[in-house]
Write an enzyme that holds these catalytic residues in place. Sequence first.
Site, PDB file in Angstrom:
ATOM      1  N   SER A 130      38.323 120.499 130.472  1.00  0.00           N
ATOM      2  CA  SER A 130      37.054 121.516 130.680  1.00  0.00           C
ATOM      3  C   SER A 130      37.486 122.833 130.257  1.00  0.00           C
ATOM      4  O   SER A 130      38.326 123.319 130.626  1.00  0.00           O
ATOM      5  CB  SER A 130      36.645 121.220 132.059  1.00  0.00           C
ATOM      6  OG  SER A 130      35.704 122.468 132.523  1.00  0.00           O
ATOM      7  N   TYR A 155      38.298 121.748 141.521  1.00  0.00           N
ATOM      8  CA  TYR A 155      38.113 120.987 140.569  1.00  0.00           C
ATOM      9  C   TYR A 155      38.689 121.473 139.370  1.00  0.00           C
ATOM     10  O   TYR A 155      39.416 120.634 138.555  1.00  0.00           O
ATOM     11  CB  TYR A 155      36.586 120.921 140.295  1.00  0.00           C
ATOM     12  CG  TYR A 155      36.091 120.341 138.931  1.00  0.00           C
ATOM     13  CD1 TYR A 155      36.335 119.185 138.603  1.00  0.00           C
ATOM     14  CD2 TYR A 155      35.730 121.332 137.985  1.00  0.00           C
ATOM     15  CE1 TYR A 155      35.986 118.542 137.398  1.00  0.00           C
ATOM     16  CE2 TYR A 155      35.420 120.764 136.627  1.00  0.00           C
ATOM     17  CZ  TYR A 155      35.376 119.431 136.372  1.00  0.00           C
ATOM     18  OH  TYR A 155      35.566 118.852 135.204  1.00  0.00           O
ATOM     19  N   LYS A 159      41.807 119.792 137.086  1.00  0.00           N
ATOM     20  CA  LYS A 159      41.942 119.696 135.331  1.00  0.00           C
ATOM     21  C   LYS A 159      43.052 120.265 134.759  1.00  0.00           C
ATOM     22  O   LYS A 159      43.718 119.694 133.905  1.00  0.00           O
ATOM     23  CB  LYS A 159      40.560 120.152 134.820  1.00  0.00           C
ATOM     24  CG  LYS A 159      39.430 119.376 135.061  1.00  0.00           C
ATOM     25  CD  LYS A 159      39.389 118.030 134.224  1.00  0.00           C
ATOM     26  CE  LYS A 159      38.524 116.894 134.731  1.00  0.00           C
ATOM     27  NZ  LYS A 159      38.759 115.691 134.227  1.00  0.00           N
ATOM     28  N   ARG A 237      26.499 130.672 128.494  1.00  0.00           N
ATOM     29  CA  ARG A 237      27.357 129.552 128.162  1.00  0.00           C
ATOM     30  C   ARG A 237      27.427 128.884 126.991  1.00  0.00           C
ATOM     31  O   ARG A 237      26.150 129.060 126.389  1.00  0.00           O
ATOM     32  CB  ARG A 237      27.136 128.483 129.302  1.00  0.00           C
ATOM     33  CG  ARG A 237      27.168 128.685 130.909  1.00  0.00           C
ATOM     34  CD  ARG A 237      28.644 128.862 131.252  1.00  0.00           C
ATOM     35  NE  ARG A 237      28.943 129.195 132.829  1.00  0.00           N
ATOM     36  CZ  ARG A 237      28.862 130.357 133.152  1.00  0.00           C
ATOM     37  NH1 ARG A 237      28.505 131.357 132.453  1.00  0.00           N
ATOM     38  NH2 ARG A 237      28.990 130.585 134.539  1.00  0.00           N
TER      39      ARG A 237
HETATM   40  P1  NAD Z   1      30.261 111.373 135.604  1.00  0.00           P
HETATM   41  O1  NAD Z   1      30.562 111.514 137.050  1.00  0.00           O
HETATM   42  O2  NAD Z   1      28.814 111.105 135.120  1.00  0.00           O
HETATM   43  O3  NAD Z   1      31.404 110.299 135.027  1.00  0.00           O
HETATM   44  C1  NAD Z   1      32.646 109.796 135.698  1.00  0.00           C
HETATM   45  C2  NAD Z   1      32.875 108.686 135.810  1.00  0.00           C
HETATM   46  O4  NAD Z   1      33.894 108.257 136.161  1.00  0.00           O
HETATM   47  C3  NAD Z   1      31.632 107.892 136.763  1.00  0.00           C
HETATM   48  O5  NAD Z   1      31.195 106.757 136.060  1.00  0.00           O
HETATM   49  C4  NAD Z   1      32.321 107.776 138.065  1.00  0.00           C
HETATM   50  O6  NAD Z   1      31.834 106.466 138.664  1.00  0.00           O
HETATM   51  C5  NAD Z   1      33.894 107.099 137.338  1.00  0.00           C
HETATM   52  N1  NAD Z   1      35.012 107.594 138.425  1.00  0.00           N
HETATM   53  C6  NAD Z   1      35.289 108.731 139.033  1.00  0.00           C
HETATM   54  N2  NAD Z   1      36.426 108.445 139.619  1.00  0.00           N
HETATM   55  C7  NAD Z   1      36.997 107.138 139.348  1.00  0.00           C
HETATM   56  C8  NAD Z   1      38.289 106.218 139.599  1.00  0.00           C
HETATM   57  N3  NAD Z   1      39.169 106.963 140.392  1.00  0.00           N
HETATM   58  N4  NAD Z   1      38.143 105.283 138.751  1.00  0.00           N
HETATM   59  C9  NAD Z   1      37.451 104.785 137.921  1.00  0.00           C
HETATM   60  N5  NAD Z   1      36.334 105.481 137.965  1.00  0.00           N
HETATM   61  C10 NAD Z   1      35.978 106.699 138.386  1.00  0.00           C
HETATM   62  O7  NAD Z   1      30.911 112.579 135.012  1.00  0.00           O
HETATM   63  P2  NAD Z   1      30.836 113.155 133.386  1.00  0.00           P
HETATM   64  O8  NAD Z   1      29.960 114.407 133.278  1.00  0.00           O
HETATM   65  O9  NAD Z   1      30.695 111.950 132.354  1.00  0.00           O
HETATM   66  O10 NAD Z   1      32.132 113.730 133.299  1.00  0.00           O
HETATM   67  C11 NAD Z   1      33.353 112.929 132.619  1.00  0.00           C
HETATM   68  C12 NAD Z   1      34.446 113.541 132.539  1.00  0.00           C
HETATM   69  O11 NAD Z   1      34.347 114.931 131.736  1.00  0.00           O
HETATM   70  C13 NAD Z   1      35.173 113.896 133.867  1.00  0.00           C
HETATM   71  O12 NAD Z   1      36.542 113.914 134.081  1.00  0.00           O
HETATM   72  C14 NAD Z   1      34.740 115.374 133.940  1.00  0.00           C
HETATM   73  O13 NAD Z   1      35.523 116.104 134.642  1.00  0.00           O
HETATM   74  C15 NAD Z   1      34.929 115.958 132.737  1.00  0.00           C
HETATM   75  N6  NAD Z   1      34.202 117.087 132.124  1.00  0.00           N
HETATM   76  C16 NAD Z   1      32.679 116.970 132.567  1.00  0.00           C
HETATM   77  C17 NAD Z   1      31.871 118.167 132.466  1.00  0.00           C
HETATM   78  C18 NAD Z   1      30.561 118.264 132.747  1.00  0.00           C
HETATM   79  O14 NAD Z   1      29.848 119.300 132.754  1.00  0.00           O
HETATM   80  N7  NAD Z   1      29.592 117.093 132.630  1.00  0.00           N
HETATM   81  C19 NAD Z   1      32.573 119.522 131.746  1.00  0.00           C
HETATM   82  C20 NAD Z   1      33.820 119.321 131.491  1.00  0.00           C
HETATM   83  C21 NAD Z   1      34.532 118.334 131.629  1.00  0.00           C
HETATM   84  N1  UFG Z   2      22.707 128.398 136.949  1.00  0.00           N
HETATM   85  C1  UFG Z   2      21.579 128.736 137.580  1.00  0.00           C
HETATM   86  N2  UFG Z   2      20.841 128.085 138.555  1.00  0.00           N
HETATM   87  C2  UFG Z   2      21.357 126.835 138.760  1.00  0.00           C
HETATM   88  C3  UFG Z   2      22.302 126.186 138.063  1.00  0.00           C
HETATM   89  C4  UFG Z   2      23.038 127.109 137.309  1.00  0.00           C
HETATM   90  O1  UFG Z   2      21.446 130.227 137.531  1.00  0.00           O
HETATM   91  O2  UFG Z   2      20.316 126.254 139.464  1.00  0.00           O
HETATM   92  C5  UFG Z   2      23.685 129.077 135.933  1.00  0.00           C
HETATM   93  C6  UFG Z   2      24.938 129.345 136.473  1.00  0.00           C
HETATM   94  O3  UFG Z   2      25.117 130.512 137.207  1.00  0.00           O
HETATM   95  C7  UFG Z   2      25.622 129.573 134.970  1.00  0.00           C
HETATM   96  C8  UFG Z   2      24.842 128.697 134.187  1.00  0.00           C
HETATM   97  O4  UFG Z   2      23.646 128.333 134.917  1.00  0.00           O
HETATM   98  O5  UFG Z   2      25.417 130.906 134.701  1.00  0.00           O
HETATM   99  C9  UFG Z   2      25.469 127.180 134.015  1.00  0.00           C
HETATM  100  O6  UFG Z   2      25.808 126.886 134.970  1.00  0.00           O
HETATM  101  P1  UFG Z   2      26.166 125.154 135.331  1.00  0.00           P
HETATM  102  O7  UFG Z   2      26.407 124.918 136.922  1.00  0.00           O
HETATM  103  O8  UFG Z   2      25.396 124.386 134.546  1.00  0.00           O
HETATM  104  O9  UFG Z   2      27.763 124.962 134.683  1.00  0.00           O
HETATM  105  P2  UFG Z   2      29.010 125.843 134.514  1.00  0.00           P
HETATM  106  O10 UFG Z   2      29.118 126.624 133.477  1.00  0.00           O
HETATM  107  O11 UFG Z   2      29.041 126.587 136.020  1.00  0.00           O
HETATM  108  O12 UFG Z   2      30.175 124.777 135.056  1.00  0.00           O
HETATM  109  C10 UFG Z   2      29.993 123.585 133.957  1.00  0.00           C
HETATM  110  C11 UFG Z   2      30.435 122.272 134.933  1.00  0.00           C
HETATM  111  C12 UFG Z   2      31.906 122.676 135.251  1.00  0.00           C
HETATM  112  C13 UFG Z   2      32.679 122.825 133.769  1.00  0.00           C
HETATM  113  C14 UFG Z   2      32.090 123.853 133.069  1.00  0.00           C
HETATM  114  C15 UFG Z   2      32.947 124.358 132.028  1.00  0.00           C
HETATM  115  O13 UFG Z   2      29.674 122.210 135.962  1.00  0.00           O
HETATM  116  O14 UFG Z   2      32.326 121.371 135.639  1.00  0.00           O
HETATM  117  O15 UFG Z   2      30.757 123.941 132.976  1.00  0.00           O
HETATM  118  O16 UFG Z   2      32.904 123.202 131.190  1.00  0.00           O
HETATM  119  F1  UFG Z   2      33.880 123.197 134.382  1.00  0.00           F
END
Ligand code: NAD
Ligand code: UFG
Length: 343
Positions: A130, A155, A159, A237
């Site tokens: 991330s 979190y 990572k 973002r």
């Molecule tokens: P998500 O929660 O939709 O998907 C994660 C999946 O992993 C889920 O299906 C969950 O059931 C499964 N899971 C969790 N723990 C497990 C375990 N111990 N064993 C087996 N399965 C398990 O999340 P996502 O948004 O698809 O994110 C996927 C990956 O990308 C994550 O590692 C997350 O940290 C990373 N990531 C997500 C974002 C975002 O904003 N969505 C941003 C940066 C990084």
């Molecule tokens: N925001 C609002 N109102 C809300 C939700 C978000 O104003 O109800 C704003 C936040 O303050 C930020 C922007 O919208 O300025 C984006 O917020 P998000 O929560 O959608 O995303 P973040 O950038 O905070 O974080 C996301 C994921 C993290 C990841 C990061 C970088 O949640 O897990 O992107 O990849 F680490």
Amino acid sequence: MPNHTPECYLLTGGAGYIGSHSTLALMQAGHQVLVLDNLCNSSPISLDRLGQLAGRAPLFVQGDVRDAALLEQVFASHRISAVLHFAGLKAVGESVQQPLAYFDNNVAGTISLCKAMAQAGVFKLVFSSSATVYGEPETMPIHESTPTGRPTNPYGRSKLMAEEVLRDLAASDPRWRVAVLRYFNPVGAHESGLIGEDPHGIPNNLLPYIAQVAGGKLAELAVFGNDYPTPDGTGVRDYIHVQDLAQGHLKALQALQTRTGLNVWNLGTGQGYSVLEMLRAFEAASGRQIPYRIAPRRPGDIARCWADASKAKIELGWQCKLGLAEMMRDAWRWQVQSPNGYA
Ligand code: NAD
Ligand code: UFG
């Protein structure tokens, strides 16, 4: 005994948001996919939908990446050529309340997986990292050479720790080929509206929150701060369409055919948008007015974050094809077709 099953990719967390879109992209490119997911944050219905979209469902094992005996069995009974490790917990606020759950799942889970891979002789790994690992850099855009910073929550630290485990592992044994993909802000859904992001309870992230306000499930958006040093004062973002992100995984897998060691790639568009710009774009896509109020800053938020995406373009031949309008269109379609997610 030789294993005659077809070669496949193992996707941990493949039933989740990014994992399901990546599973589809891999299947549509002709690959076999085996999903390992404990379904702690996803629904098996996503796998049925993948079957509908791809014409065949992926193989599925319900289980946990920390279950060593299960992993041994999975690797023994399938010919796995590479692993894409999506499984993990991702809710920033929850990680502050339950740090041990986050370090256990995201760090110990990654270690457990790598041990099983090494035992089985599988050394190609794509890891979901991330942009949060950069902390709050002083200059934008963020390049892979920008030093990792101090993430503001457990979190983010989980990572960064997992990345460091992988870096040391790759340095210890030349057989490892690791792609660390640092995602910026994934949004949107598959254009069919059949798969998408399915947050439990009230969403934490901006796009699902806006979508639920537009859909009438939530009353108004709280904009967290309008006094940031950004053009309109709200946080900026780099939002990336989940379909582009999925394609990035295919390109990373291709790159691991020739690249050794650990490689880091940012997956972002290179373009930042503010909260208010996102709100206006969603209004345009949905034709709905989205009520909002300005609220205090959310603790731990940074002002700005967008990628320098040139390394992935040069080295992977990957770049985003979908813009803000498509992100909003597809997020809205998913919201309209599945107002309660997979429930
Ligand atoms: P998500 O929660 O939709 O998907 C994660 C999946 O992993 C889920 O299906 C969950 O059931 C499964 N899971 C969790 N723990 C497990 C375990 N111990 N064993 C087996 N399965 C398990 O999340 P996502 O948004 O698809 O994110 C996927 C990956 O990308 C994550 O590692 C997350 O940290 C990373 N990531 C997500 C974002 C975002 O904003 N969505 C941003 C940066 C990084
Ligand atoms: N925001 C609002 N109102 C809300 C939700 C978000 O104003 O109800 C704003 C936040 O303050 C930020 C922007 O919208 O300025 C984006 O917020 P998000 O929560 O959608 O995303 P973040 O950038 O905070 O974080 C996301 C994921 C993290 C990841 C990061 C970088 O949640 O897990 O992107 O990849 F680490």
